[in-house]
Design an enzyme around this catalytic site. Structure first.
Site, short mmCIF file in Angstrom:
data_model
loop_
_atom_site.label_atom_id
_atom_site.label_comp_id
_atom_site.label_asym_id
_atom_site.label_seq_id
_atom_site.Cartn_x
_atom_site.Cartn_y
_atom_site.Cartn_z
CE LYS A 176 70.34 38.04 -17.42
NZ LYS A 176 68.65 38.01 -17.58
N GLY A 211 65.26 40.83 -9.15
CA GLY A 211 64.45 41.70 -10.24
C GLY A 211 65.99 42.39 -10.52
N GLY A 213 67.50 40.44 -13.54
CA GLY A 213 67.56 40.63 -15.27
C GLY A 213 66.03 41.25 -15.33
CB CYS A 214 63.28 41.86 -15.10
SG CYS A 214 62.26 41.48 -14.52
N1 LIG Z 1 76.66 39.29 -7.33
C1 LIG Z 1 76.07 40.31 -8.89
N2 LIG Z 1 76.51 41.30 -8.42
C2 LIG Z 1 77.24 42.22 -10.05
N3 LIG Z 1 76.21 42.07 -10.78
C3 LIG Z 1 75.90 41.23 -10.61
C4 LIG Z 1 75.04 40.14 -9.96
N4 LIG Z 1 74.37 38.88 -10.27
C5 LIG Z 1 73.85 39.32 -11.14
N5 LIG Z 1 74.66 40.40 -11.91
C6 LIG Z 1 74.47 41.69 -12.91
O1 LIG Z 1 72.89 41.43 -12.91
C7 LIG Z 1 72.64 41.43 -14.63
C8 LIG Z 1 71.15 40.47 -14.27
O2 LIG Z 1 71.98 39.17 -14.38
P1 LIG Z 1 71.78 38.60 -13.45
O3 LIG Z 1 71.68 37.27 -13.89
O4 LIG Z 1 71.26 38.37 -12.29
O5 LIG Z 1 70.18 37.89 -14.48
P2 LIG Z 1 68.39 37.22 -13.31
O6 LIG Z 1 69.18 35.82 -13.27
O7 LIG Z 1 67.93 36.63 -15.20
O8 LIG Z 1 67.21 37.70 -12.63
P3 LIG Z 1 65.66 37.91 -12.00
O9 LIG Z 1 66.37 37.53 -11.59
O10 LIG Z 1 65.46 38.80 -12.41
O11 LIG Z 1 65.53 36.42 -13.19
C9 LIG Z 1 74.26 40.50 -15.24
O12 LIG Z 1 74.08 41.96 -15.75
C10 LIG Z 1 74.61 39.89 -13.87
O13 LIG Z 1 75.82 40.41 -15.08
C1 LIG Z 2 56.34 39.12 -12.64
C2 LIG Z 2 58.31 38.30 -12.82
N1 LIG Z 2 59.01 38.57 -13.60
C3 LIG Z 2 60.18 38.01 -14.20
C4 LIG Z 2 60.36 37.66 -12.32
C5 LIG Z 2 62.35 37.27 -12.40
O1 LIG Z 2 62.74 38.18 -11.88
C6 LIG Z 2 59.61 37.83 -10.99
N2 LIG Z 2 60.24 37.22 -9.77
N3 LIG Z 2 58.75 38.05 -11.31
#
Ligand SMILES: Nc1ncnc2c1ncn2[C@@H]1O[C@H](COP(=O)(O)OP(=O)(O)OP(=O)(O)O)[C@@H](O)[C@H]1O
Ligand SMILES: Cc1ncc(CO)c(N)n1
Length: 268
Positions: A176, A211, A213-214
């Protein structure tokens, strides 16, 4: 009536934006039957994580046995697993029940910086869980941790990282690009072992991405549960998360959650 059955094995976010709660909301939105195995209770809100309470191995095992001795699943997502012991147990059970369509979201750190995976659990994640994964969905910092890299800064480096992660064992890698610095696009890469597929949207200028990513990984899981291809699953998940971030909610005074119903409302 036949309906896809999707399970999330993850941590509870009492604040409702991430973890089990985000996953079940997404499963419901994508019209699959949602189930949950809670690995850890977190006390968290939009400002941060105040407490992490791992469930006993006995409680986690009993939840998994309850589901697999009766209902079964069409696709499974793993999220926050926290410890080496929990990762090992989950891996053992996925093997025991010959579980198919496994989406591993390698959750490590919350948006506010709180650790969601113990440092000593990293090796178990790589050696026990990634080889079982149909698809793994790291963000850039998670990909760096998995590979022991200090940075990933370009699309080319994302491609190389996806290829290296795929060698660890998952069938597909979705890397991602939400964290890629200095880009006005949010580009995710799917590597299928031979080819790269790109999923690109406009980067939305918001802090409210709690959230994401989830939610994204849960949407992939739901589509796989309906027997859709990996490409189709990632394509739907990308549109789903884009709509959810565009309509993100000003709930709480920190990093707010996204609106899980946004994509459905656009489809109507
Ligand atoms: N500002 C943004 N605008 C558009 N798409 C986004 C943005 N931020 C994240 N995404 C998209 O959201 C999805 C999740 O990516 P992200 O990198 O945010 O996950 P994460 O960091 O694992 O999230 P989490 O907070 O749940 O750990 C991907 O498809 C990413 O491209
Ligand atoms: C429980 C839980 N799982 C995943 C994440 C990552 O977004 C979070 N903040 N909390």
């Amino acid at each position: 009536m036949n309906i896809g059955k999707a399970l999330t094995i993850a941590g509870s976010d009492c604040g409702g934006g991430a973890g089990i709660q985000a996953d079940l909301k997404t499963f419901q939105e994508r019209d699959v039957f949602g189930m949950s195995v809670i690995t850890v209770l977190t006390a968290q809100n939009t400002l941060g994580v105040n407490g992490v309470f791992p469930q006993t191995l006995e409680a986690i095992e009993a939840q998994l046995d309850a589901i697999y001795s009766d209902i079964g699943t069409d696709a499974v997502k793993t999220g926050m697993l926290f410890s080496e012991e929990i990762i090992s147990l989950v891996a053992d059970k996925l093997l025991q029940y010959e579980v198919q369509n496994i989406v591993v979201d390698p959750v490590m750190i919350a948006k506010g910086g709180a650790p969601l995976l113990q440092k000593q659990a990293m090796n178990a994640l790589k050696t026990r869980l990634l080889p079982l994964a149909t698809v793994v969905t790291p963000n850039i910092p998670e990909a760096c941790e998995i590979l022991g890299l200090s940075t990933i800064e370009t699309l080319k480096e994302m491609e190389e990282a996806a290829l290296e992660i795929q060698k660890i064992g998952p069938k597909y890698v979705v890397l991602k690009g939400g964290h890629l610095e200095g880009s006005n696009k949010a580009i995710d890469i799917l590597f299928d072992g031979e080819n790269y597929h790109y999923f690109e949207t406009k980067r939305i200028d918001t802090i409210h991405t709690h959230g994401t990513g989830c939610t994204f990984a849960a949407a992939i899981t739901a589509e796989l549960a309906k027997n859709h291809s990996i490409e189709e699953a990632v394509n739907v998940a990308k549109k789903f998360i884009q709509a959810a971030i565009e309509d993100s909610l000003c709930i709480g005074s920190g990093i707010g959650p996204t609106k899980h119903s946004a994509y459905r409302k656009r489809e109507i």
